[in-house]
Write an enzyme that holds these catalytic residues in place. Structure first.
Site, PDB file in Angstrom:
ATOM      1  N   THR B 202      61.619  67.037 -76.471  1.00  0.00           N
ATOM      2  CA  THR B 202      62.198  68.255 -75.945  1.00  0.00           C
ATOM      3  C   THR B 202      63.260  68.797 -76.886  1.00  0.00           C
ATOM      4  O   THR B 202      64.167  68.077 -77.289  1.00  0.00           O
ATOM      5  CB  THR B 202      62.836  67.967 -74.582  1.00  0.00           C
ATOM      6  OG1 THR B 202      61.808  67.504 -73.743  1.00  0.00           O
ATOM      7  CG2 THR B 202      63.475  69.209 -74.003  1.00  0.00           C
ATOM      8  N   GLU B 282      63.015  61.503 -86.001  1.00  0.00           N
ATOM      9  CA  GLU B 282      62.863  60.056 -85.953  1.00  0.00           C
ATOM     10  C   GLU B 282      61.827  59.519 -86.896  1.00  0.00           C
ATOM     11  O   GLU B 282      60.711  60.018 -86.964  1.00  0.00           O
ATOM     12  CB  GLU B 282      62.384  59.669 -84.579  1.00  0.00           C
ATOM     13  CG  GLU B 282      63.523  59.519 -83.667  1.00  0.00           C
ATOM     14  CD  GLU B 282      63.004  59.127 -82.343  1.00  0.00           C
ATOM     15  OE1 GLU B 282      61.970  58.460 -82.294  1.00  0.00           O
ATOM     16  OE2 GLU B 282      63.649  59.496 -81.379  1.00  0.00           O
ATOM     17  N   ASN B 401      57.554  55.589 -81.228  1.00  0.00           N
ATOM     18  CA  ASN B 401      56.789  56.260 -80.190  1.00  0.00           C
ATOM     19  C   ASN B 401      55.815  55.352 -79.468  1.00  0.00           C
ATOM     20  O   ASN B 401      55.165  55.769 -78.515  1.00  0.00           O
ATOM     21  CB  ASN B 401      56.099  57.490 -80.773  1.00  0.00           C
ATOM     22  CG  ASN B 401      57.116  58.576 -81.069  1.00  0.00           C
ATOM     23  OD1 ASN B 401      57.714  59.115 -80.154  1.00  0.00           O
ATOM     24  ND2 ASN B 401      57.347  58.852 -82.339  1.00  0.00           N
TER      25      ASN B 401
END
Lengths: 406, 406
Positions: B202, B282, B401
């Protein structure tokens, strides 16, 4: 059995020296007829390798005497010289077969942007021509491997041979003894892993049959079969410059097949090869089937399946054995398929963890340990379905594809 | 400075207990006017989180008194109950401000598919309301972080303040002393990393200004500014359910800005924040700019840039410091932009390693060591250009992830 399972075909696979290390790297498949009808489907990428441009031109005639395939170099983005190399390869094969280069297809796979070592390649074609045999299918399948860990081959029987075999339950019985003269065979070999292998994952596939069909019949069959199989394999969303699937018919079995049954056999061979590609996809630890149901159209179902298959976030989650249905919904939401967000349902391995767009059954009930993972997306918008296959995204994928040409 | 750099705004960032671990997780930004004009842009994902649905409705009125933002939970795919939670949050803030919930926007970020802990959240809103201050911008920026390693803030001066400052070369001089009463400020804070952070990444952004503009002017400015900045950040092709960018104007500086200059300032703030998101993405080790030139239209340029930015194979190659132009061409070839394959040129870090669709300069000349990598794609089809930003694909991305919600 591979491409030489059907009558009328010979093949060879040799080490031409294109690859360093002495592995097989050149395959030749020859159709001895009596028919030469053929069809092909090719990559939709607008940047097409020289062998694709050549083979598309050849296939416009609807006939193939032979296919030369090499690993160790894609001959893509090599300019006019690369196209001349492909042309010279076809001329060499034609000369050795005392035939026309205009009926010789060429397939290449390997790194993009480098010329092929033509001395090695042309002498390899000569060696292969000298080794052509009815037993050459396995060697040919071996020679087209790049990073494939195993050869991919498949075959199916059709016509009365299939019926007789079904009755006697001998799934691997040969037809060489001529016990089923009115049947026919479909054989195939393939390499690649969708788009997952490092060389932009060129997928090459040659399918042969000894049934008697026109090139128009072969073309229609091949398009429908690939649309349901290879086209629904989407390992990393990347599209190769070299993808080629060829279908050749020798007519040597003397059988005019029932077209619906023939298509079914070709679909089965393609699906079997596609499954082998998926399982051998580099760096993958999971084979993921995205099964879309309740779609307003088959197009919608494929579109949604493909979008889910291309979500890196989801593919990472599946790698981590995390049944992350939120990432499934987020991928569905990027499509223009018909659906209402609050009517979406998602199951992973049979557990409906998302119902009506929100939390459903307890996610701890989902067993994520098996290699095979099925994600079912119910769009609640109609009766249509489609399944798209992909793999998880792993650190091994990154490693394989970071190190390829450096 | 952040969102409280412009006059008329107060903010706070507190630890409400939504996140475990005691980190700040709730921010409140309040516009004390005199104007409340505001505009917003939201995710194009059709699966939208409850706060997005709520805030879109609020923004249809073109006015905002306050924004409540929380990390620690996205409140996406939470059904009608999730929407009620968002509504209750707005009502709570409105009650504390003695104002209308219809002018309170809500933004949430975190894991999808879980209800927010409303007791913690509502008491956090109360705490934040008690801590609102003109110095609260940094605490607010800190409170909206999820896996962001640093807060992202930016500001620019406009109008006569900017002119005076340029003359005196004091880039960070304050305007609090009222020395430049006819100037205005634009301030902003953001969180996320395009779509790269694990929570479906987000991206939340609040931009404030003390200039005086109508909501229509703000809306037009914000749409053009985000189209050139955040929309061209494509880290992993995934689209969040929660992305929100808000622009609030207090009018407290009493300046009607030159609209072109104002847009330029907003673009600069957005570009600065976008750059901070990219650098903090990331698992990324490279910041990649894909600069498309020679396009027949800006749309074509963006389309090609996005396609290249989404090629996992290329992103792996860049990670491996391999200037693999073949993978660039393969990605270009999947678009329908106007180009001829044999007129494509590609430079990596200034070396034209692909010319006319084939090998160009020696690839060993490309220095791939810097963190910043520029890939220039020349379509040779027209005068238009666009740049899309992405990151490389790394094993760290996969690890981050894979492990998020399990």
């Amino acid at each position: 059995m591979s491409v030489t399972a059907p009558l009328g075909f010979r093949a060879a696979g040799v080490a031409a020296g294109i690859k360093s290390g002495g592995a097989r790297d050149l395959a030749l498949v020859v159709n001895d007829g009596p028919s030469r009808a053929a069809a092909g489907v090719f990559t939709a990428n607008r940047v097409k390798a020289a062998p694709v441009l050549w083979s598309q031109q050849v296939l416009s005639g609807g006939r193939l005497r032979a296919v030369v395939l090499n690993s160790g170099g894609a001959n893509a983005c090599t300019g006019p010289e690369g196209f001349q190399d492909t042309h010279a390869t076809a001329e060499k094969a034609a000369e050795l077969l005392a035939d026309s280069a205009g009926e010789v297809a060429i397939c290449s796979t390997g790194l993009i942007g480098e010329r092929l070592p033509m001395d090695e390649l042309l002498s390899g074609v000569e060696t292969a021509a000298g080794q052509l045999s009815r037993d050459g299918g396995l060697a040919a399948a071996d020679a087209i491997r790049t990073t494939d860990t195993v050869s991919k081959i498949s075959f199916r029987r059709g016509g009365e041979a299939a019926a007789a075999e079904d009755a006697s339950s001998k799934p691997l019985g040969g037809n060489a003894g001529g016990k089923a003269p009115r049947g026919y065979m479909v054989g195939g070999m393939a390499k690649g892993a969708g788009m997952l292998a490092p060389a932009l994952a060129t997928m090459l596939c040659v399918i042969t049959t000894d049934a008697d069909l026109t090139s128009e019949e072969l073309d229609a069959t091949l398009r429908r079969a690939t649309a349901q199989t290879f086209d629904r394999l989407d390992t990393d969303g990347c599209m190769s410059t070299n993808d080629t699937v060829l279908l050749l018919a020798s007519g040597a079995a003397g059988v005019k097949p029932d077209l619906a049954e023939f298509e079914q056999k070709v679909v089965e061979v393609c699906a079997d090869l596609a499954r082998q590609l998926l399982v051998d996809a580099e760096g993958a630890s999971k084979a993921i089937a995205i099964e879309v149901v309740g779609a307003a159209s088959e197009d919608d179902a494929v579109k949604v399946g493909r979008s889910v298959a291309r979500s890196n976030l989801l593919k990472c989650a599946i790698h981590g054995e995390d049944p992350n249905w939120g990432r499934v919904l987020a991928a569905v939401g990027t499509t223009d398929a018909a659906f209402e967000p609050d009517r979406l349902n998602v199951a992973i391995n049979g557990i409906w963890i998302c119902r009506a767009g929100a939390v459903g059954d307890d996610r701890s009930k989902v067993d994520m340990r098996p290699r095979d993972v099925t994600i079912t997306v119910d769009l609640s918008a109609g009766p249509h379905t489609a399944t798209v296959h992909t793999t998880d995204l792993t650190a091994d994928y990154v490693h394989e594809n970071s190190a390829y040409s450096s």
